[in-house]
Design an enzyme around this catalytic site. Sequence first.
Site, PDB file in Angstrom:
ATOM      1  N   THR A  20       1.224  64.437 105.616  1.00 18.09           N
ATOM      2  CA  THR A  20       0.711  65.751 105.237  1.00 18.09           C
ATOM      3  C   THR A  20      -0.469  65.649 104.275  1.00 18.09           C
ATOM      4  OG1 THR A  20       3.020  66.370 105.159  1.00 18.09           O
ATOM      5  CG2 THR A  20       1.476  67.871 104.081  1.00 18.09           C
ATOM      6  N   GLY A  30      10.070  66.384 105.101  1.00 17.09           N
ATOM      7  CA  GLY A  30      10.117  67.762 104.651  1.00 17.09           C
ATOM      8  C   GLY A  30      11.507  68.286 104.369  1.00 17.09           C
ATOM      9  N   ARG A  56      10.942  72.499 115.278  1.00 16.69           N
ATOM     10  CA  ARG A  56      11.195  72.074 113.891  1.00 16.69           C
ATOM     11  C   ARG A  56      10.001  72.442 112.988  1.00 16.69           C
ATOM     12  NH1 ARG A  56       8.519  68.451 109.971  1.00 16.69           N
ATOM     13  NH2 ARG A  56      10.126  67.590 108.641  1.00 16.69           N
ATOM     14  N   VAL A  57      10.319  72.974 111.830  1.00 11.94           N
ATOM     15  CA  VAL A  57       9.308  73.258 110.810  1.00 11.94           C
ATOM     16  C   VAL A  57       9.708  72.511 109.549  1.00 11.94           C
ATOM     17  CG1 VAL A  57       8.324  75.052 109.344  1.00 11.94           C
ATOM     18  CG2 VAL A  57       8.675  75.497 111.780  1.00 11.94           C
ATOM     19  N   GLY A  58       8.770  71.827 108.954  1.00 17.79           N
ATOM     20  CA  GLY A  58       9.058  71.070 107.736  1.00 17.79           C
ATOM     21  C   GLY A  58       8.766  71.876 106.483  1.00 17.79           C
ATOM     22  N   ASP A  59       8.528  71.151 105.417  1.00 15.85           N
ATOM     23  CA  ASP A  59       8.301  71.799 104.120  1.00 15.85           C
ATOM     24  C   ASP A  59       6.889  72.377 103.973  1.00 15.85           C
ATOM     25  OD1 ASP A  59       7.420  69.055 104.214  1.00 15.85           O
ATOM     26  OD2 ASP A  59       6.974  69.201 102.078  1.00 15.85           O
ATOM     27  N   THR A 106       4.810  65.761  99.878  1.00 16.50           N
ATOM     28  CA  THR A 106       4.557  65.035 101.117  1.00 16.50           C
ATOM     29  C   THR A 106       5.783  64.181 101.422  1.00 16.50           C
ATOM     30  OG1 THR A 106       3.013  63.534 102.217  1.00 16.50           O
ATOM     31  CG2 THR A 106       3.450  63.115  99.889  1.00 16.50           C
ATOM     32  N   GLY A 107       5.881  63.768 102.664  1.00 11.57           N
ATOM     33  CA  GLY A 107       7.042  62.961 103.052  1.00 11.57           C
ATOM     34  C   GLY A 107       7.997  63.772 103.901  1.00 11.57           C
TER      35      GLY A 107
HETATM   36  N1  GLY Z   1       6.054  66.864 104.977  1.00 10.03           N
HETATM   37  C1  GLY Z   1       5.725  67.179 106.284  1.00 10.03           C
HETATM   38  C2  GLY Z   1       6.857  67.480 107.146  1.00 10.03           C
HETATM   39  O1  GLY Z   1       7.960  67.034 106.885  1.00 10.03           O
HETATM   40  O2  GLY Z   1       6.663  68.159 108.144  1.00 10.03           O
END
Ligand code: GLY
Length: 322
Positions: free
Chosen positions: A184, A238, A212-215, A235-236
């Site tokens: 990210t 999510g 799927r949606v991350g952070d 980052t990382g």
């Molecule tokens: N940090 C990005 C994600 O997990 O989508």
Amino acid sequence: MPLDRRRFLRLGSTGALAAAVPSWTRAAGILVPPASPVVLSTWDHGLAANRKAWQVLSDGGNVLDAVVEGVAVVENDLGNRTVGQGGRPDRDGHVTLDACVQDHDGRAGSVAFVEHFPNPVRIARAVMERTPHVMLVGEGAERWARENGFAERRITLPGVQAEWKEWTVQKAYQPVVNIENHDTIGQLAVDARGRLAGSCTTSGMAYKVHGRVGDSPIIGAGLFVDGEVGAACATGTGELVIRIAGSHTVVEMMRQGVEPTEACRQAVERIVRRHRDLDRHQVGFLALRADGAFGAFSLRQGFTFAVSDAAGHRLLASEHMG
Ligand code: GLY
């Protein structure tokens, strides 16, 4: 009024609570801005984003312009496998993008699970500025983007598709830690007037479940900005960040007077306390206080971040867990 709230107000008005709060927080309205802007971005690709943001500020753009156009540089890099349309697809072969922005006053815009648009961060900004909403997702976000002048771009990158095809043979679902030393992009900036803004954009985890949606597009998880205190981004993996509302956690700790690096460290520590089996995961936070102080901390070695300030543009390695 509930008893607890009455007690809080009484303590606040007598100064008993105020004494525990650092002076810069109490004097939020007169917090001294940095002498020159400070821009931070995650990972090596943050350097290009920072240079662009700096140029936008130098050309008279505001801090929101800077963080949007800064990360758009990385979205436009089709060689980048974790941001923009050059990103790796999901399990079904779709590249789906998530992005958000937040400004000094806490206004926020976000899009998630969008395909076929080169710059989701610009759509996120438009959601903030042109709708009464914070977040649009999927087909609705795409339709709104089309109706509001954003051009679709349908592209297929043969190398990325070939890699995905190869992956479908095994379908191993294992996130890869730091494999190419980038993920990210989150960007935080404060200008010389003390105005803050932040942005965050990603193609998300490679070969994620479709939908799927991350952070990254979630305000408080991938990004949080509070003009009185500062900003943070993550980052990382999510899922780890969402579970602790990571960026909000970092900003709230800074509000209590915790230094930026220490606030990031405590957020990572909270993730570690709540999870087992983090061997294949990375997570990192960046924090920028409203006076220009900054810090970063990650779960493991390898998280780099770009800093731009009066001393120039440079890449630093974050502190990390042992
Ligand atoms: N940090 C990005 C994600 O997990 O989508």
